[in-house]
Design a protein around this motif. Structure first.
Motif, PDB file in Angstrom:
ATOM      1  N   MET A   1       0.846  -1.196   0.000  1.00 35.42           N
ATOM      2  CA  MET A   1       0.000   0.000   0.000  1.00 35.42           C
ATOM      3  C   MET A   1       0.875   1.237   0.000  1.00 35.42           C
ATOM      4  O   MET A   1       1.841   1.336   0.752  1.00 35.42           O
ATOM      5  N   ALA A   2       0.556   2.185  -0.862  1.00 37.05           N
ATOM      6  CA  ALA A   2       1.360   3.401  -0.985  1.00 37.05           C
ATOM      7  C   ALA A   2       1.225   4.264   0.255  1.00 37.05           C
ATOM      8  O   ALA A   2       0.202   4.247   0.956  1.00 37.05           O
ATOM      9  N   LEU A   3       2.274   5.032   0.550  1.00 34.37           N
ATOM     10  CA  LEU A   3       2.235   5.945   1.685  1.00 34.37           C
ATOM     11  C   LEU A   3       1.241   7.064   1.421  1.00 34.37           C
ATOM     12  O   LEU A   3       1.046   7.473   0.271  1.00 34.37           O
ATOM     13  N   PRO A   4       0.604   7.582   2.472  1.00 35.12           N
ATOM     14  CA  PRO A   4      -0.285   8.735   2.293  1.00 35.12           C
ATOM     15  C   PRO A   4       0.477   9.919   1.717  1.00 35.12           C
ATOM     16  O   PRO A   4       1.701  10.044   1.880  1.00 35.12           O
ATOM     17  N   VAL A   5      -0.246  10.805   1.033  1.00 35.34           N
ATOM     18  CA  VAL A   5       0.374  11.968   0.395  1.00 35.34           C
ATOM     19  C   VAL A   5       1.114  12.818   1.422  1.00 35.34           C
ATOM     20  O   VAL A   5       2.212  13.331   1.165  1.00 35.34           O
ATOM     21  N   LYS A   6       0.520  12.954   2.608  1.00 36.82           N
ATOM     22  CA  LYS A   6       1.145  13.773   3.644  1.00 36.82           C
ATOM     23  C   LYS A   6       2.514  13.232   4.024  1.00 36.82           C
ATOM     24  O   LYS A   6       3.485  13.991   4.161  1.00 36.82           O
ATOM     25  N   ASP A   7       2.621  11.913   4.182  1.00 37.20           N
ATOM     26  CA  ASP A   7       3.913  11.312   4.532  1.00 37.20           C
ATOM     27  C   ASP A   7       4.909  11.428   3.381  1.00 37.20           C
ATOM     28  O   ASP A   7       6.103  11.660   3.603  1.00 37.20           O
ATOM     29  N   GLN A   8       4.428  11.255   2.156  1.00 37.89           N
ATOM     30  CA  GLN A   8       5.321  11.404   1.012  1.00 37.89           C
ATOM     31  C   GLN A   8       5.886  12.810   0.920  1.00 37.89           C
ATOM     32  O   GLN A   8       7.082  13.003   0.657  1.00 37.89           O
ATOM     33  N   LEU A   9       5.033  13.810   1.110  1.00 37.49           N
ATOM     34  CA  LEU A   9       5.513  15.192   1.091  1.00 37.49           C
ATOM     35  C   LEU A   9       6.536  15.436   2.189  1.00 37.49           C
ATOM     36  O   LEU A   9       7.511  16.182   1.986  1.00 37.49           O
ATOM     37  N   ARG A  10       6.321  14.816   3.337  1.00 40.29           N
ATOM     38  CA  ARG A  10       7.277  14.993   4.435  1.00 40.29           C
ATOM     39  C   ARG A  10       8.638  14.432   4.049  1.00 40.29           C
ATOM     40  O   ARG A  10       9.683  15.078   4.248  1.00 40.29           O
ATOM     41  N   TYR A  11       8.642  13.215   3.482  1.00 41.78           N
ATOM     42  CA  TYR A  11       9.922  12.582   3.126  1.00 41.78           C
ATOM     43  C   TYR A  11      10.637  13.353   2.006  1.00 41.78           C
ATOM     44  O   TYR A  11      11.861  13.557   2.064  1.00 41.78           O
ATOM     45  N   TRP A  12       9.886  13.761   0.981  1.00 44.21           N
ATOM     46  CA  TRP A  12      10.507  14.530  -0.099  1.00 44.21           C
ATOM     47  C   TRP A  12      11.002  15.884   0.408  1.00 44.21           C
ATOM     48  O   TRP A  12      12.042  16.382  -0.030  1.00 44.21           O
ATOM     49  N   GLY A  13      10.269  16.493   1.315  1.00 45.16           N
ATOM     50  CA  GLY A  13      10.709  17.764   1.904  1.00 45.16           C
ATOM     51  C   GLY A  13      11.985  17.604   2.702  1.00 45.16           C
ATOM     52  O   GLY A  13      12.886  18.446   2.642  1.00 45.16           O
ATOM     53  N   ILE A  14      12.077  16.492   3.475  1.00 44.15           N
ATOM     54  CA  ILE A  14      13.306  16.236   4.234  1.00 44.15           C
ATOM     55  C   ILE A  14      14.487  16.029   3.291  1.00 44.15           C
ATOM     56  O   ILE A  14      15.593  16.545   3.519  1.00 44.15           O
ATOM     57  N   ALA A  15      14.258  15.293   2.191  1.00 37.89           N
ATOM     58  CA  ALA A  15      15.335  15.067   1.219  1.00 37.89           C
ATOM     59  C   ALA A  15      15.804  16.375   0.603  1.00 37.89           C
ATOM     60  O   ALA A  15      17.017  16.609   0.445  1.00 37.89           O
ATOM     61  N   ALA A  16      14.866  17.270   0.252  1.00 35.49           N
ATOM     62  CA  ALA A  16      15.238  18.563  -0.322  1.00 35.49           C
ATOM     63  C   ALA A  16      15.997  19.406   0.692  1.00 35.49           C
ATOM     64  O   ALA A  16      16.984  20.080   0.357  1.00 35.49           O
ATOM     65  N   ALA A  17      15.570  19.382   1.963  1.00 35.24           N
ATOM     66  CA  ALA A  17      16.250  20.155   2.997  1.00 35.24           C
ATOM     67  C   ALA A  17      17.670  19.646   3.221  1.00 35.24           C
ATOM     68  O   ALA A  17      18.616  20.438   3.396  1.00 35.24           O
ATOM     69  N   VAL A  18      17.847  18.328   3.224  1.00 37.60           N
ATOM     70  CA  VAL A  18      19.185  17.754   3.386  1.00 37.60           C
ATOM     71  C   VAL A  18      20.087  18.155   2.218  1.00 37.60           C
ATOM     72  O   VAL A  18      21.267  18.492   2.405  1.00 37.60           O
ATOM     73  N   PHE A  19      19.534  18.153   0.994  1.00 32.81           N
ATOM     74  CA  PHE A  19      20.313  18.559  -0.181  1.00 32.81           C
ATOM     75  C   PHE A  19      20.781  20.007  -0.053  1.00 32.81           C
ATOM     76  O   PHE A  19      21.957  20.321  -0.294  1.00 32.81           O
TER      77      PHE A  19
END
Length: 357
Positions: free
Chosen positions: A1-19
């Motif tokens: 089952m795919a992650l909820p949109v809210k969790d996906q946005l959180r993970y992508w946001g963390i990746a962008a912040a780390v970059f």
């Protein structure tokens, strides 16, 4: 089952912040790897073509490396000494240039030398401002000379990084594709392909345009006899990737030098101006449409904004990554716009009625 949109946005946001954090904290350390990656990306299509001709990836990389080293050595032996010589001559010529400028002002605009005139007061204040900034400029030059060891390190590390990345480029891209989230892999690959098309059109195309125009300006200006024509052509070609800026800076510098060198000889002055006019026409009507294309998706204002913002935040490394990041943001913005135009937020009740019908 795919992650909820809210969790996906959180993970992508963390990746962008780390970059962004890594880019800010390790900018100087990442510089040779960013340059080496850019060189490998630029040369990858050539390696692919050599592979299609029957060569192995290692053989293709070896051929490109040998040709690149020979071209670099020839440039060092043939072009760099002339650039250094003209730069030294320009520095030595500056006092004479200032005297000629003062004599020209005395003859043509004597009011500027009147101590009571507003024009004279403005020039005095401008000179004081420039003088106050001289210390900062000298400190920057001294810092640059003090970091000469970093230049040597760059010259050693960058080629090594570029060769290894070029050798493993296809395998590396394939591995990254395998690690993408399965739900989003097709969309990410499609967006990455569009970003690659934009970068290929802009970076590779504009790099070729800059090389052609820089060579043309330098050779043409030296043929008409303009002093420091090689430096002027080099500067004009270097900044041609920003539309109109190369012709504006190079043309202003060349015509200014021509006015002092050929004052009264309007034929030579017109030739210098005509060289840049012809270069601008050729760039706009032939070179850029042919080598870059009309739909690269990088508006000049957007490019300038990206260069300014990333340069201010991350220094020279930021300027290097500004173009790819600007291209990626442009592609993502168009993708999000297309989603918005298909959404009920945009279509409203009319769109809902059309779906029911």
């Amino acid at each position: 089952m795919a992650l909820p949109v809210k969790d996906q946005l959180r993970y992508w946001g963390i990746a962008a912040a780390v970059f962004v954090l890594l880019l800010w904290a390790l900018g100087d350390v990442l510089l040779p790897f960013v340059i080496g990656g850019a060189i490998a990306y630029f040369l990858d299509p050539i390696a692919d073509r050599l592979e299609n001709m029957g060569l192995s990836r290692m053989a293709a990389t070896a051929i490109i490396t040998v040709v690149g080293v020979l071209g670099f050595v020839l440039a060092i032996l043939m072009v760099v000494p002339a650039l250094i010589t003209q730069l030294i001559d320009l520095v030595e010529f500056m006092p004479s240039l200032v005297k000629q400028l003062r004599g020209f002002i005395e003859q043509q605009f004597p009011s500027l030398l009147d101590r009571e005139s507003n024009s004279h007061q403005f020039l005095v204040s401008l000179g004081e401002t420039l003088q106050s900034k001289t210390g900062d400029v000298l400190q920057s030059v001294a810092a640059s000379l003090g970091s000469a060891i970093n230049v040597v390190v760059l010259m050693v590390i960058v080629p090594v990084v570029a060769v290894y990345l070029l050798l493993d480029w296809d395998r590396m891209i394939a591995r990254i594709g395998e690690l993408l989230p399965r739900d989003h892999a097709p969309t990410i690959k499609r967006l990455a392909s569009e970003i690659d098309d934009v970068l290929a059109s802009f970076v590779r195309g504009m790099g070729t345009v800059c090389l052609i125009l820089g060579t043309y300006y330098a050779v043409a200006l030296m043929i008409v006899g303009l002093q420091f024509g090689l430096i002027v052509g080099f500067i004009a070609g270097l900044v041609t990737f920003i539309p109109y800026l190369g012709a504006l800076i190079g043309g202003t510098l060349a015509i200014g030098l021509a006015l002092f060198q050929f004052w009264g000889d309007w034929v030579h002055i017109a030739l210098v101006a005509g060289i840049f006019a012809l270069g601008q026409v050729t760039e706009g009507n032939f070179l850029t449409p042919k080598l870059v294309g009309h739909s690269v998706g990088l508006h000049p204002v957007w490019l300038l904004l990206a260069l300014s913002v990333f340069g201010a935040l991350f220094g020279f490394v930021g300027m290097l990554v500004a173009v790819p990041v600007a291209a990626a943001l442009g592609v993502v913005a168009r993708f999000l716009t297309s989603i918005y135009l298909d959404s009920r937020l945009y279509t409203g009740l009319d769109g809902l009625k059309q779906e029911d019908e």
